[in-house]
Design a protein around this motif. Structure first.
Motif, PDB file in Angstrom:
ATOM      1  N   PRO A 122       0.828  -1.212   0.000  1.00 23.05           N
ATOM      2  CA  PRO A 122       0.000   0.000   0.000  1.00 23.05           C
ATOM      3  C   PRO A 122       0.862   1.262   0.000  1.00 23.05           C
ATOM      4  O   PRO A 122       1.900   1.306   0.668  1.00 23.05           O
ATOM      5  CB  PRO A 122      -0.797  -0.122   1.309  1.00 23.05           C
ATOM      6  N   VAL A 123       0.437   2.263  -0.775  1.00 21.75           N
ATOM      7  CA  VAL A 123       1.160   3.528  -0.802  1.00 21.75           C
ATOM      8  C   VAL A 123       0.655   4.421   0.319  1.00 21.75           C
ATOM      9  O   VAL A 123      -0.340   4.122   0.983  1.00 21.75           O
ATOM     10  CB  VAL A 123       1.007   4.242  -2.168  1.00 21.75           C
ATOM     11  N   LEU A 124       1.382   5.492   0.533  1.00 21.95           N
ATOM     12  CA  LEU A 124       0.999   6.472   1.538  1.00 21.95           C
ATOM     13  C   LEU A 124       0.255   7.601   0.834  1.00 21.95           C
ATOM     14  O   LEU A 124       0.796   8.232  -0.076  1.00 21.95           O
ATOM     15  CB  LEU A 124       2.255   7.004   2.229  1.00 21.95           C
ATOM     16  N   ARG A 132      -2.055  17.181   6.144  1.00 24.04           N
ATOM     17  CA  ARG A 132      -1.945  16.736   7.535  1.00 24.04           C
ATOM     18  C   ARG A 132      -0.639  15.997   7.803  1.00 24.04           C
ATOM     19  O   ARG A 132      -0.086  16.059   8.907  1.00 24.04           O
ATOM     20  CB  ARG A 132      -3.157  15.838   7.858  1.00 24.04           C
ATOM     21  N   TYR A 187       8.464   6.002   3.108  1.00 26.83           N
ATOM     22  CA  TYR A 187       8.318   6.938   4.218  1.00 26.83           C
ATOM     23  C   TYR A 187       7.702   6.223   5.415  1.00 26.83           C
ATOM     24  O   TYR A 187       7.009   5.215   5.282  1.00 26.83           O
ATOM     25  CB  TYR A 187       7.345   8.062   3.857  1.00 26.83           C
ATOM     26  N   LEU A 247       4.622   3.001   2.281  1.00 26.44           N
ATOM     27  CA  LEU A 247       4.623   3.250   3.716  1.00 26.44           C
ATOM     28  C   LEU A 247       5.362   2.105   4.386  1.00 26.44           C
ATOM     29  O   LEU A 247       4.989   0.942   4.234  1.00 26.44           O
ATOM     30  CB  LEU A 247       3.183   3.322   4.227  1.00 26.44           C
ATOM     31  N   LEU A 264       3.360   2.230  13.903  1.00 22.45           N
ATOM     32  CA  LEU A 264       2.150   2.531  13.139  1.00 22.45           C
ATOM     33  C   LEU A 264       1.187   1.379  13.410  1.00 22.45           C
ATOM     34  O   LEU A 264       1.195   0.358  12.720  1.00 22.45           O
ATOM     35  CB  LEU A 264       2.471   2.663  11.654  1.00 22.45           C
ATOM     36  N   ARG A 280      -1.482  -1.473  13.955  1.00 21.03           N
ATOM     37  CA  ARG A 280      -2.571  -2.147  13.270  1.00 21.03           C
ATOM     38  C   ARG A 280      -3.833  -2.016  14.118  1.00 21.03           C
ATOM     39  O   ARG A 280      -3.768  -1.615  15.272  1.00 21.03           O
ATOM     40  CB  ARG A 280      -2.224  -3.623  13.065  1.00 21.03           C
ATOM     41  N   ALA A 335      -4.133   1.978  -0.326  1.00 20.75           N
ATOM     42  CA  ALA A 335      -3.418   3.126   0.228  1.00 20.75           C
ATOM     43  C   ALA A 335      -3.849   3.363   1.665  1.00 20.75           C
ATOM     44  O   ALA A 335      -4.987   3.086   2.051  1.00 20.75           O
ATOM     45  CB  ALA A 335      -3.671   4.373  -0.608  1.00 20.75           C
ATOM     46  N   TYR A 336      -2.887   3.869   2.430  1.00 26.22           N
ATOM     47  CA  TYR A 336      -3.133   4.193   3.833  1.00 26.22           C
ATOM     48  C   TYR A 336      -2.736   5.636   4.096  1.00 26.22           C
ATOM     49  O   TYR A 336      -1.923   6.230   3.390  1.00 26.22           O
ATOM     50  CB  TYR A 336      -2.237   3.340   4.747  1.00 26.22           C
ATOM     51  N   THR A 337      -3.284   6.165   5.187  1.00 25.51           N
ATOM     52  CA  THR A 337      -2.649   7.272   5.843  1.00 25.51           C
ATOM     53  C   THR A 337      -2.372   6.814   7.274  1.00 25.51           C
ATOM     54  O   THR A 337      -2.729   5.698   7.660  1.00 25.51           O
ATOM     55  CB  THR A 337      -3.506   8.549   5.810  1.00 25.51           C
ATOM     56  N   VAL A 338      -1.706   7.658   8.046  1.00 24.61           N
ATOM     57  CA  VAL A 338      -1.441   7.354   9.450  1.00 24.61           C
ATOM     58  C   VAL A 338      -2.184   8.388  10.279  1.00 24.61           C
ATOM     59  O   VAL A 338      -2.114   9.596   9.981  1.00 24.61           O
ATOM     60  CB  VAL A 338       0.066   7.391   9.756  1.00 24.61           C
ATOM     61  N   TYR A 339      -2.895   7.921  11.290  1.00 24.67           N
ATOM     62  CA  TYR A 339      -3.811   8.777  12.051  1.00 24.67           C
ATOM     63  C   TYR A 339      -3.768   8.291  13.491  1.00 24.67           C
ATOM     64  O   TYR A 339      -4.011   7.110  13.763  1.00 24.67           O
ATOM     65  CB  TYR A 339      -5.205   8.598  11.438  1.00 24.67           C
ATOM     66  N   HIS A 396      -1.184   7.575  15.197  1.00 20.80           N
ATOM     67  CA  HIS A 396      -0.199   6.493  15.248  1.00 20.80           C
ATOM     68  C   HIS A 396      -0.811   5.153  14.837  1.00 20.80           C
ATOM     69  O   HIS A 396      -0.372   4.100  15.312  1.00 20.80           O
ATOM     70  CB  HIS A 396       0.408   6.358  16.654  1.00 20.80           C
ATOM     71  N   THR A 434      -7.205   4.565   3.008  1.00 22.41           N
ATOM     72  CA  THR A 434      -7.702   5.719   2.248  1.00 22.41           C
ATOM     73  C   THR A 434      -8.246   5.330   0.874  1.00 22.41           C
ATOM     74  O   THR A 434      -8.863   6.160   0.208  1.00 22.41           O
ATOM     75  CB  THR A 434      -6.581   6.761   2.020  1.00 22.41           C
ATOM     76  N   ASP A 473      -6.893  13.568  14.768  1.00 25.22           N
ATOM     77  CA  ASP A 473      -5.481  13.201  14.748  1.00 25.22           C
ATOM     78  C   ASP A 473      -4.562  14.103  15.581  1.00 25.22           C
ATOM     79  O   ASP A 473      -3.834  14.935  15.040  1.00 25.22           O
ATOM     80  CB  ASP A 473      -4.993  13.164  13.295  1.00 25.22           C
TER      81      ASP A 473
END
Lengths: 369, 369
Positions: A4-6, A11, A29, B6, B12, B14, B28-32, B34, B39, B125
């Motif tokens: 998975p990409v970021l 934010r 990253y 990522l 990070l 789970r 795709a992910y974001t981090v929120y 921690h 996404t 966040d």
């Protein structure tokens, strides 16, 4: 399926050096203090080899600063940590465990004493600003607490002194370990400390003012050509070999500093004013019942450690591994794990539940460096 | 060059639903907080279409809870926000701006009042736990503050009521907007609220105990087959159309609630005890000098907005865009931006410095829903 990409968003803050990082071909990253932190340029193993042989420029702007300024700055700083700060003088950096009222770790930053009434706390991955500011308000302290526009840039590797001398002059080599000096770059003052998140030697430049970030990045890259300088980043393998802990990976607010092997940075008896002092007095005297240890894991290279891997002995739980990687230099899997006192003696044989099955592991006396 | 991936690490975190998210093919992910927040599953546009037509299960475990428990829980909750909480009763959820002593926003969570002496704050966040706990200690309040093992799972979309009824019974449809009830799943109590980060309708299930996460995920997926249920996530396009703000994107601790258009959630005059009340009294009376607005951006689909895009009028700065996306349904680029009062009237023509050049933009009266 592809990794998975970021997803980019405002934010996940860019840094003053992000343009340079992208031009250098960043491949992965992580997110740290709501900010982008590179984790790989060529490959983790190539970056590792190069870090140990040459010199790298690291965008560690995510080590955000919490600035304390005002007559109560020193008092507030001591409230945060069980390390006794009375003998610390301006020009020094201290690694300081930060604890809550139960003695649980909230962060493990480096405190930079700029003056008697002015400090920077160079933080690991948690919003320590919230803790410090609410403490200042709740205790009615005369101190200003905020996040200044300061972004650390690290220069790490055996050739770090050579590179830094070319940009800041030979006197930069006079900086002693965990001390800092103030140096000029294009008419701007820069706090430069001999410190960094590797054991290969080097410096951290506290870059004040985002606008000067890329000029400094470019000057270092230019000056380092003959030294084979590359963009780099904290390296997973090297930091485990060296026993450099990572807040959120190896410890959380469940753990005391003593459990993390940071008892030597605690002077719980004399750190009068520390919020977690009462809670820590007993553990400081009697010691913890579990502690972080270097652990060697048998077998072929382990996959990435993205969750705690249980440690067992004869099927009974005795701890968990939180960081692990294959080490080319030591020809084994190096790891960091929390181990119960019944099994923490050197050479104790235990098992680790890795994603690909149960493996043999050995508790080590010390880390690999 | 491929988009940076990522790097996985224990830091990070789970979630109790990560196995389901991965099986569903997260891209795709974001981090929120921690923690991993998906996404995208198929594409942002396909996910968007499906969200508006069917029903989705969202892993929003990253909306961590700060639990307040004890005799001073209510007093502490009121210290955090300028919204007057006196009439709030157990069973209600309130959207509450959280402010510091200067009136700057620290988070924009949903407060869930479980009982007179027990609250959950379902956070955006930032590590609000640090602010709340240090406040409780500094003011010597009799209240326990911690992060419980509670992970929200959202069910969103026009068919959300149908799906939820199959798993929890028809009475789940009786839950009113921003109210909650307690329902049984496999012998476990679940707090279920009619709420969620979309305007398509739906619920948030506060899943207590990580072990019950995947059984619930699987039960919802199974029950929803005939409804074309899919794994989903907060959708960038839909949330901008709907004017749902994102802390860290659209506002930071530099902004007051009034600047964010959240004045209707502030009762600054009567919110006695709120830490930021003094600082907000003036802005509550006179109004802010800049405010978030819906902005329509001309031209072809904009690229991702990963940094503030300056807004100008005749070359002079008048604000910045913080979120933007192409909207298939409205056939234009939808955006959220902070605009100075000189240019915030509806239909004002301004320019936005997008990455591919200057574009025309128009300030709108309201969002698209």
């Amino acid at each position: 399926m592809a990794a998975p990409v970021l997803s980019p968003s405002r934010r996940l803050r860019r840094t003053p050096f992000s343009d340079g990082v992208e031009a250098a071909g960043v491949r992965a990253y992580t997110v740290y203090n709501h900010m982008l932190l590179p984790t790989m340029f060529r490959s983790v193993q190539e970056d590792y080899r190069h870090l140990k042989e040459a010199v790298q420029i690291w965008d560690v702007a995510c080590e955000r600063q919490v600035e304390l300024r005002g007559p109560d700055a020193g008092r507030l700083m001591q409230m945060l940590t069980p390390r006794d700060l009375r003998r610390m003088t301006p020009g020094q950096c201290y690694y300081v465990p930060i604890v809550d009222e139960t003695g649980g770790m909230l962060n493990d930053p480096v405190a930079v004493k700029l003056a008697e009434d002015r400090w920077w706390i160079s933080i690991a991955d948690s919003d320590l600003l919230y803790w410090v500011r609410a403490t200042a308000i709740g205790w009615r302290l005369d101190v200003l607490v905020d996040e200044p526009d300061v972004s650390p840039l690290a220069v790490q590797g055996p050739k770090a002194d050579d590179l830094m001398a070319q940009v800041f002059g030979d006197s930069v080599s006079d900086i002693r370990f965990f001390r800092f000096g103030v140096f000029d770059f294009q008419g701007r003052d820069m706090v430069i400390a001999r410190s960094g998140y590797s054991k290969q030697g080097g410096f951290e430049i506290y870059v004040e003012g985002s606008d000067i970030g890329m000029p400094l990045w470019n000057a270092l890259m230019e000056a380092g050509r003959a030294l084979d300088v590359h963009a780099g980043c904290p390296n997973l393998i090297e930091r485990i070999e060296a026993g450099l802990l990572s807040y959120g990976n190896d410890m959380t607010d469940d753990n005391t500093p003593h459990e993390c092997g940071l008892g030597r940075f605690c002077n719980t008896h004399t750190a009068i004013g520390c919020i977690g002092r009462d809670a820590l007095l007993r553990v400081a005297k009697e010691g913890p019942v579990q502690q972080l240890r270097a652990i060697e894991i048998d077998g072929p290279p382990v996959p990435g450690c993205d969750r705690w891997w249980p440690l067992t002995a004869n099927g009974k739980p005795v701890g968990r591994v939180s960081s692990a990687a294959w080490s080319p230099d030591f020809d084994t899997n190096v790891a960091i794990g929390m181990v119960r006192m019944t099994h923490w003696d050197p050479d104790t044989e235990i098992e680790v539940a890795a994603p690909d099955g149960l493996r043999k592991a050995i508790v080590r006396e010390s880390f690999w460096l």
